[in-house]
Write an enzyme that holds these catalytic residues in place. Sequence first.
Site, PDB file in Angstrom:
ATOM      1  N   ASN A  37     -43.218 111.830  77.378  1.00 20.15           N
ATOM      2  CA  ASN A  37     -44.082 112.741  78.119  1.00 20.15           C
ATOM      3  C   ASN A  37     -44.766 113.773  77.207  1.00 20.15           C
ATOM      4  O   ASN A  37     -44.097 114.546  76.514  1.00 20.15           O
ATOM      5  CB  ASN A  37     -43.236 113.462  79.177  1.00 20.15           C
ATOM      6  CG  ASN A  37     -44.059 113.992  80.328  1.00 20.15           C
ATOM      7  OD1 ASN A  37     -45.277 113.852  80.356  1.00 20.15           O
ATOM      8  ND2 ASN A  37     -43.384 114.602  81.301  1.00 20.15           N
ATOM      9  N   TYR A 159     -39.646 125.672  86.626  1.00 20.30           N
ATOM     10  CA  TYR A 159     -39.251 124.277  86.513  1.00 20.30           C
ATOM     11  C   TYR A 159     -38.681 123.719  87.835  1.00 20.30           C
ATOM     12  O   TYR A 159     -37.824 124.344  88.447  1.00 20.30           O
ATOM     13  CB  TYR A 159     -38.176 124.089  85.412  1.00 20.30           C
ATOM     14  CG  TYR A 159     -37.624 122.717  85.532  1.00 20.30           C
ATOM     15  CD1 TYR A 159     -38.380 121.640  85.096  1.00 20.30           C
ATOM     16  CD2 TYR A 159     -36.443 122.468  86.220  1.00 20.30           C
ATOM     17  CE1 TYR A 159     -37.961 120.350  85.310  1.00 20.30           C
ATOM     18  CE2 TYR A 159     -36.015 121.175  86.429  1.00 20.30           C
ATOM     19  CZ  TYR A 159     -36.778 120.129  85.983  1.00 20.30           C
ATOM     20  OH  TYR A 159     -36.380 118.848  86.226  1.00 20.30           O
ATOM     21  N   ASP A 209     -30.406 121.659  88.048  1.00 22.96           N
ATOM     22  CA  ASP A 209     -30.908 121.537  86.674  1.00 22.96           C
ATOM     23  C   ASP A 209     -31.334 122.913  86.158  1.00 22.96           C
ATOM     24  O   ASP A 209     -32.294 123.502  86.663  1.00 22.96           O
ATOM     25  CB  ASP A 209     -32.105 120.571  86.676  1.00 22.96           C
ATOM     26  CG  ASP A 209     -32.526 120.160  85.272  1.00 22.96           C
ATOM     27  OD1 ASP A 209     -32.040 120.773  84.306  1.00 22.96           O
ATOM     28  OD2 ASP A 209     -33.357 119.236  85.164  1.00 22.96           O
ATOM     29  N   GLU A 235     -26.736 120.856  85.250  1.00 23.84           N
ATOM     30  CA  GLU A 235     -27.427 120.080  84.201  1.00 23.84           C
ATOM     31  C   GLU A 235     -28.078 120.978  83.155  1.00 23.84           C
ATOM     32  O   GLU A 235     -28.710 121.986  83.509  1.00 23.84           O
ATOM     33  CB  GLU A 235     -28.495 119.232  84.904  1.00 23.84           C
ATOM     34  CG  GLU A 235     -29.361 118.420  83.991  1.00 23.84           C
ATOM     35  CD  GLU A 235     -30.319 117.551  84.809  1.00 23.84           C
ATOM     36  OE1 GLU A 235     -29.976 117.182  85.962  1.00 23.84           O
ATOM     37  OE2 GLU A 235     -31.411 117.260  84.297  1.00 23.84           O
ATOM     38  N   GLU A 261     -30.767 114.339  78.711  1.00 19.09           N
ATOM     39  CA  GLU A 261     -32.035 113.646  78.975  1.00 19.09           C
ATOM     40  C   GLU A 261     -32.973 113.695  77.769  1.00 19.09           C
ATOM     41  O   GLU A 261     -33.865 112.856  77.657  1.00 19.09           O
ATOM     42  CB  GLU A 261     -32.724 114.193  80.225  1.00 19.09           C
ATOM     43  CG  GLU A 261     -33.238 115.605  80.096  1.00 19.09           C
ATOM     44  CD  GLU A 261     -33.873 116.122  81.378  1.00 19.09           C
ATOM     45  OE1 GLU A 261     -33.289 115.914  82.447  1.00 19.09           O
ATOM     46  OE2 GLU A 261     -34.955 116.724  81.281  1.00 19.09           O
ATOM     47  N   ARG A 282     -26.594 112.059  80.242  1.00 23.17           N
ATOM     48  CA  ARG A 282     -27.836 111.758  80.963  1.00 23.17           C
ATOM     49  C   ARG A 282     -28.901 111.048  80.129  1.00 23.17           C
ATOM     50  O   ARG A 282     -30.065 110.977  80.502  1.00 23.17           O
ATOM     51  CB  ARG A 282     -28.417 113.075  81.526  1.00 23.17           C
ATOM     52  CG  ARG A 282     -27.722 113.436  82.817  1.00 23.17           C
ATOM     53  CD  ARG A 282     -28.284 114.641  83.509  1.00 23.17           C
ATOM     54  NE  ARG A 282     -29.711 114.767  83.507  1.00 23.17           N
ATOM     55  CZ  ARG A 282     -30.536 114.078  84.299  1.00 23.17           C
ATOM     56  NH1 ARG A 282     -30.055 113.197  85.145  1.00 23.17           N
ATOM     57  NH2 ARG A 282     -31.838 114.277  84.226  1.00 23.17           N
ATOM     58  N   GLU A 338     -30.504 109.366  88.551  1.00 18.65           N
ATOM     59  CA  GLU A 338     -31.622 110.145  89.094  1.00 18.65           C
ATOM     60  C   GLU A 338     -32.718 109.200  89.577  1.00 18.65           C
ATOM     61  O   GLU A 338     -33.017 108.196  88.933  1.00 18.65           O
ATOM     62  CB  GLU A 338     -32.183 111.062  88.001  1.00 18.65           C
ATOM     63  CG  GLU A 338     -33.329 111.939  88.461  1.00 18.65           C
ATOM     64  CD  GLU A 338     -33.810 112.884  87.355  1.00 18.65           C
ATOM     65  OE1 GLU A 338     -33.526 112.623  86.169  1.00 18.65           O
ATOM     66  OE2 GLU A 338     -34.467 113.875  87.702  1.00 18.65           O
TER      67      GLU A 338
HETATM   68  O1  KDG Z   1     -40.614 114.977  80.805  1.00 17.39           O
HETATM   69  C1  KDG Z   1     -39.730 115.966  81.198  1.00 17.39           C
HETATM   70  C2  KDG Z   1     -39.131 115.650  82.561  1.00 17.39           C
HETATM   71  O2  KDG Z   1     -38.671 114.341  82.617  1.00 17.39           O
HETATM   72  C3  KDG Z   1     -37.996 116.586  82.869  1.00 17.39           C
HETATM   73  O3  KDG Z   1     -38.488 117.886  82.918  1.00 17.39           O
HETATM   74  C4  KDG Z   1     -37.346 116.218  84.184  1.00 17.39           C
HETATM   75  O4  KDG Z   1     -35.489 117.665  83.731  1.00 17.39           O
HETATM   76  C5  KDG Z   1     -35.959 116.694  84.308  1.00 17.39           C
HETATM   77  C6  KDG Z   1     -35.075 115.942  85.202  1.00 17.39           C
HETATM   78  O5  KDG Z   1     -33.898 116.277  85.252  1.00 17.39           O
HETATM   79  O6  KDG Z   1     -35.554 115.019  85.846  1.00 17.39           O
HETATM   80 MG    MG Z   2     -33.305 117.590  83.765  1.00 15.51          MG
END
Ligand code: KDG
Ligand code: MG
Length: 401
Positions: A37, A159, A209, A235, A261, A282, A338
């Site tokens: 991304n 976010y 998160d 998270e 992630e 993750r 997810e």
């Molecule tokens: O590209 C970044 C997103 O995938 C992220 O911000 C999404 O934190 C995220 C999640 O837990 O899905």
């Molecule tokens: Mg996340």
Amino acid sequence: MRIASARVVVCSPGRNFVTLKIETDEGVTGVGDATLNGREMAVAAYLTEHVIPALIGRDPARIEDTWQYLYRGAYWRRGPVTMSAIAAVDTALWDIKGKVAGLPVYQLLGGRSREGVTVYGHANGTSVPSLLESVARFVEQGYRAVRIQASPPGMTDIYGISTAPIYEPASSAIPSETIWSTPAYLDFIPSIFAAVRAEFGPSLRLTHDVHHRLTPIEAARLGRALEPYALTWLEDPVPAESQEAYRLIRQHTTTPLAVGEVFNSIWDASTLISEQLIDYIRATVVHAGGITHLRRVFDLAALHHVRTGSHGATDLSPVCMSAALHLDLAIPNFGLQEYMPHSAETDAVFPHGYRFEAGYLHPSEEPGLGVDIDEAEAARYPYRAASLPVARLEDGTMHNW
Ligand code: KDG
Ligand code: MG
């Protein structure tokens, strides 16, 4: 059988995706997701300039050897660009192997360990009442687990919060800027868990998160405040460049932790896993070196009571989601997956056979991964530069997004 050609397709059906398609001299094809991304073209160039020329003529059945060739052979190891490129090749080769064998990939990974893959959806609200409405919609659809995010009073555009039907943080070419207040956040978050538990009871699995916004001691305080609400996980409470930071959080709270992630290698998680500093890992197929490497990470996790919770946001294409589901179905230590459904445009570009039913996703039973890219459809959506936002504190200091 030999690899005859490979090409990178970059398209933007609502958001950008990078896809690798490999073709063999016997006409079998495989696909791999290479989307990173906001840095899509870096991976596309890495594949086109440095990887594809070395793939031509190789035996597609030699998945492990090809992985090692691309990892060890590059000299410059790890990093999200390199590992996303390796992941795309690895995923496409598993797809080809499944098609050649006439089996869905999960059968090649040891077969089914469960009946379906439990997924969590994203509930969010600009207030507690709108969050409760959002959770109710997921419960009505049969979800057994939900991530909850809501904006603290006075903070907008943070976010995870969106009023659009599909949450898509990557927008303008130059990153947009958001403002973050840790005191307002820490004061507010326990109240959303109290409200959701009061309305939906104890059995709905809940996650949240933090998106790397806290220091270890702040995260410890939040984890402790959330203990009465029995989260499945908290998270990314702090950035994990320092795996050791999690020792401090762990000393103070029994709230389970999920991290990974943004990880791309087993080395990003080795301390976290081997010292049992986290409960869920993750990492996912596209950013952690493909099915081959992620399986290695998950096997290490299985030795240390750490379960999986793979990333599955909409910037991971249906190709990645298909691959993740085959792995989720086969591994012994699966935790939760997810799931953010893609837009209709994205689904049309990536025809796939996985399906949602009663809170579970089920991978396709077709040979291979059960997903493809429709290149004519993809050509209708050319690449558009889009970046993730950045965050600043109220006094203007750069913070973590
Ligand atoms: O590209 C970044 C997103 O995938 C992220 O911000 C999404 O934190 C995220 C999640 O837990 O899905
Ligand atoms: Mg996340």
